[in-house]
Design an enzyme around this catalytic site. Structure first.
Site, short mmCIF file in Angstrom:
data_model
loop_
_atom_site.label_atom_id
_atom_site.label_comp_id
_atom_site.label_asym_id
_atom_site.label_seq_id
_atom_site.Cartn_x
_atom_site.Cartn_y
_atom_site.Cartn_z
N TYR A 112 21.98 118.16 33.38
CA TYR A 112 21.32 117.15 32.56
C TYR A 112 19.98 116.77 33.19
O TYR A 112 19.83 116.78 34.42
CB TYR A 112 22.18 115.89 32.47
CG TYR A 112 23.44 116.01 31.66
CD1 TYR A 112 23.42 115.82 30.29
CD2 TYR A 112 24.65 116.27 32.27
CE1 TYR A 112 24.58 115.90 29.54
CE2 TYR A 112 25.83 116.35 31.53
CZ TYR A 112 25.78 116.17 30.17
OH TYR A 112 26.94 116.26 29.44
N TYR A 151 29.47 122.67 33.96
CA TYR A 151 28.96 122.05 35.19
C TYR A 151 30.11 121.41 35.98
O TYR A 151 31.13 121.02 35.41
CB TYR A 151 27.87 121.02 34.89
CG TYR A 151 28.27 119.89 33.97
CD1 TYR A 151 28.91 118.75 34.45
CD2 TYR A 151 27.98 119.95 32.61
CE1 TYR A 151 29.26 117.70 33.61
CE2 TYR A 151 28.31 118.92 31.76
CZ TYR A 151 28.95 117.78 32.27
OH TYR A 151 29.30 116.76 31.43
N ARG A 161 33.46 120.93 33.83
CA ARG A 161 33.50 120.56 32.43
C ARG A 161 33.26 121.78 31.56
O ARG A 161 32.33 122.55 31.79
CB ARG A 161 32.42 119.53 32.08
CG ARG A 161 32.56 118.13 32.64
CD ARG A 161 33.79 117.34 32.19
NE ARG A 161 34.34 117.63 30.87
CZ ARG A 161 33.90 117.12 29.72
NH1 ARG A 161 32.88 116.29 29.71
NH2 ARG A 161 34.49 117.42 28.59
N HIS A 164 29.99 121.66 26.24
CA HIS A 164 30.20 120.68 25.18
C HIS A 164 28.89 120.01 24.83
O HIS A 164 27.92 120.02 25.59
CB HIS A 164 31.21 119.61 25.61
CG HIS A 164 30.77 118.82 26.82
ND1 HIS A 164 30.90 119.29 28.11
CD2 HIS A 164 30.17 117.60 26.93
CE1 HIS A 164 30.42 118.40 28.96
NE2 HIS A 164 29.96 117.37 28.27
N HIS A 166 27.66 116.17 23.33
CA HIS A 166 28.05 114.81 22.99
C HIS A 166 27.45 114.42 21.64
O HIS A 166 26.29 114.71 21.37
CB HIS A 166 27.55 113.83 24.05
CG HIS A 166 28.11 114.05 25.41
ND1 HIS A 166 29.26 113.46 25.86
CD2 HIS A 166 27.67 114.83 26.44
CE1 HIS A 166 29.51 113.85 27.11
NE2 HIS A 166 28.55 114.68 27.47
#
Length: 250
Positions: A112, A151, A161, A164, A166
């Site tokens: 991110y 990640y 994770r 995906h 959000h």
């Protein structure tokens, strides 16, 4: 308004939470829920004009490239370009028009653009990972982005994770907000991900999976995935009990 509690968190009387399909507020496998789930009865505040009136979400408030995360910078981001589209429907199967849909995600390397994310994966100067769009008259939305990478996070040993995206959906007022995640089919990391596993119903869990859409795939340009979002009812999409912030993923 009085509150009730059934062991999985307090909620206003009259609000029905489907514990068979939504994740519990406190899930032992997801470590940070022990710190953030409600432990006392909720204090309900009276609604003021702010809570009961609609937000100003006209199309003029959206940027020209808010829906296309690959065109928000001078260059193109790295990674597999994808189209993510679908329809937002209510419990009766009717489309939900003019709803603000926001997305945020990691880049193709699984990182991110956030000060709290500092694991050794490259940042992409041409990818911020955020977008938004209003659903049209038929409740349809469409984003262009890149497929996010997996990640690591520190929830448990060797925790990763799954890929995906959000999603956040706003209703008729700022207090009417639902947050969920869209996953990709055939991801090998589902078995050890507590956010995926916390949804108790296998059929409800499958409703968080996008499906590959070959008809909407654009030749020599982008793969397409369709993901419909159902707000309530028998086919409702599982939603998170509260907003997930980046720090909970670290």
């Amino acid at each position: 308004m009085p509150t009730t509690s059934d062991g999985s968190g307090s909620h206003p009387r009259g609000y029905v939470r489907d514990h068979g399909s939504h994740p519990p507020l406190d899930y032992p496998g997801y470590g940070s829920t022990a710190l953030r789930h409600p432990q006392r009865p909720l204090t309900l505040l009276p609604h003021t004009l702010t809570e009961i009136t609609s937000p100003v979400l006209g199309e003029d408030r959206l940027g020209a490239h808010d829906h296309d995360l690959t065109r928000q910078h001078d260059g193109e981001p790295q990674g597999q370009r994808i189209i993510v589209h679908g329809q937002v429907r209510d419990s009766d199967g009717l489309p939900v028009p003019h709803s603000l849909v926001e997305v945020w995600q990691a880049n193709a390397a699984g990182r991110y653009r956030h000060t709290g994310d500092n694991w050794p994966a490259p940042l992409d100067p041409n990818f911020s990972g955020v977008g938004r769009v209003l659903t049209d008259a038929e409740g349809r939305y469409r984003f262009v982005t890149v497929r996010p990478g997996a990640y690591p996070w520190k929830n448990h040993q060797n925790a990763w994770r799954p890929a995906h995206i959000h999603f956040s959906l706003f209703g008729r007022a700022f207090t009417q907000r639902l947050v969920t995640q869209m996953y990709f089919p055939d991801d090998p990391l589902f078995f050890q991900d507590p956010m995926w596993q916390s949804v108790p119903d296998d059929r409800a869990r499958e409703r968080m999976l996008a499906r590959y859409d070959h008809d909407s795939t654009q030749p020599e340009w982008a793969l397409a995935y369709r993901w419909d979002i159902v707000l309530r009812g028998r086919d409702q999409t599982p939603f998170e009990s509260e907003e997930e912030v980046l720090e909970d993923d670290e």
